[in-house]
Design a protein around this motif. Sequence first.
Motif, mmCIF file in Angstrom:
data_model
loop_
_atom_site.group_PDB
_atom_site.id
_atom_site.type_symbol
_atom_site.label_atom_id
_atom_site.label_comp_id
_atom_site.label_asym_id
_atom_site.label_seq_id
_atom_site.Cartn_x
_atom_site.Cartn_y
_atom_site.Cartn_z
ATOM 1 N N SER A 50 18.658 40.953 -8.870
ATOM 2 C CA SER A 50 19.136 42.407 -9.611
ATOM 3 C C SER A 50 20.023 42.098 -10.567
ATOM 4 O O SER A 50 20.115 42.667 -11.584
ATOM 5 N N GLN A 95 17.167 50.240 -6.401
ATOM 6 C CA GLN A 95 17.295 50.193 -4.914
ATOM 7 C C GLN A 95 17.433 51.115 -4.318
ATOM 8 O O GLN A 95 16.771 51.923 -3.319
ATOM 9 N N ASP A 171 13.873 47.939 -9.543
ATOM 10 C CA ASP A 171 14.543 46.954 -8.313
ATOM 11 C C ASP A 171 14.081 47.152 -7.155
ATOM 12 O O ASP A 171 14.346 48.190 -6.502
ATOM 13 N N GLU A 172 13.107 46.289 -6.731
ATOM 14 C CA GLU A 172 12.561 46.406 -5.362
ATOM 15 C C GLU A 172 11.928 47.750 -5.087
ATOM 16 O O GLU A 172 12.546 48.475 -4.087
HETATM 17 MG MG LIG Z 1 18.638 42.796 -5.447
#
Ligand SMILES: [Mg+2]
Length: 228
Positions: A50, A95, A171-172
Amino acid sequence: MDTETVIETQNLWKIYRAIHQQVNAIHNVSIQIPLGKITCITGPSGSGKSTLLALIGLLTPPSRGHVLIEGEQMNDLSEIVLTKIRREKFGFIFQNQYLLPHFTALENVCIPLLSQDISHKDANSQAIKVLKQLDLESRLRFRVKELSGGEAQRVCLARALVNNPPILIADEPSSNIDSKLTDEFLQLILELQKTRTLTVIIASHDPQILEVVENEIKLSDGTVKIHD
Ligand SMILES: [Mg+2]
Ligand SMILES: Nc1ncnc2c1ncn2[C@@H]1O[C@H](COP(=O)(O)OP(=O)(O)O)[C@@H](O)[C@H]1O
């Protein structure tokens, strides 16, 4: 011929200083992100994924080293210029989705356009166009809290893409959705890549995402892992 590089980092460091300790979240990272491809940043939780995305997306300044976008050094630019570059170049999917639950899908997608010099009417039609592309035409006036997880994820993607940014940072993106929806999300990105040059940078350790990735950067303890 070498693939064109859109983003480069040179000896990049991010040091977080807490009261009793410092964390070298990213140290000495020199990478190149190829234009128009899907790059995945992998690594265990806490490895710096991140943080690296935040540095590349110009959301946080490096402690040392450089980020170059299309060959240009970003270090010494003012916050005003950085904000402009961020708006023009990047779409972000975080996220925690950060959608506004009480606002409609359409309103959420319009938000990035409101700060720009564009009329309300044009913002609306631009947002509707992206939402239609993402198969959300029938959900335009639904509030986000009335949408399914996958629909909300597509609203996030629409919001990230409404400015037509050349670079998408996620992010993810599969952390809150199941494998069917992850597949839909990936198909959408691949579909978009057919029609225009879109560079995608994803942080994830999801094997399903890794299947479609064209370039992998492995992080371990904040630095690039060269050997397994
Ligand atoms: Mg992360
Ligand atoms: N704002 C912050 N302040 C202090 N330490 C942080 C901060 N953000 C992240 N870290 C630390 O930096 C390291 C990398 O974090 P992160 O980039 O979130 O990793 P990942 O996304 O791979 O899980 C971790 O040890 C984390 O605790």
